[in-house]
Design a protein around this motif. Structure first.
Motif, short mmCIF file in Angstrom:
data_model
loop_
_atom_site.label_atom_id
_atom_site.label_comp_id
_atom_site.label_asym_id
_atom_site.label_seq_id
_atom_site.Cartn_x
_atom_site.Cartn_y
_atom_site.Cartn_z
N SER A 40 7.24 11.96 -18.53
CA SER A 40 7.33 12.14 -17.07
C SER A 40 6.07 11.67 -16.36
O SER A 40 5.58 12.33 -15.44
CB SER A 40 7.63 13.60 -16.72
N GLY A 41 5.49 10.56 -16.81
CA GLY A 41 4.32 9.99 -16.16
C GLY A 41 2.99 10.60 -16.58
O GLY A 41 1.96 10.24 -16.05
N LEU A 42 3.00 11.52 -17.53
CA LEU A 42 1.77 12.17 -17.99
C LEU A 42 1.51 11.82 -19.45
O LEU A 42 2.44 11.79 -20.26
CB LEU A 42 1.88 13.69 -17.87
N VAL A 43 0.25 11.56 -19.80
CA VAL A 43 -0.13 11.37 -21.19
C VAL A 43 -0.52 12.73 -21.75
O VAL A 43 -1.42 13.39 -21.23
CB VAL A 43 -1.30 10.36 -21.33
N LEU A 44 0.19 13.17 -22.78
CA LEU A 44 0.01 14.51 -23.33
C LEU A 44 -0.29 14.45 -24.82
O LEU A 44 0.14 13.52 -25.51
CB LEU A 44 1.29 15.33 -23.14
#
Length: 53
Positions: A40-44
């Protein structure tokens, strides 16, 4: 945009998996080799990452 701005960008490969084409099981197995994931657009940090022995 200056040369300095371009050289300061972080670069990293991005592996794309289509869950509709491959299925959830294949994508889940592929996720295990990646220490980070983009969701969802986040690097985790990937909680399912299994480092090579």
């Amino acid at each position: 945009m200056s040369f300095a701005e371009v050289t300061c960008w972080s670069r990293f490969p991005l592996c794309l998996y289509d869950i509709d084409d491959l299925g959830a099981g294949v994508v889940f197995q592929a996720m295990k080799v990646h220490p980070q994931i983009w969701l969802s657009g986040l690097v985790l940090e990937n909680p399912f990452h299994a480092p090579a022995a």
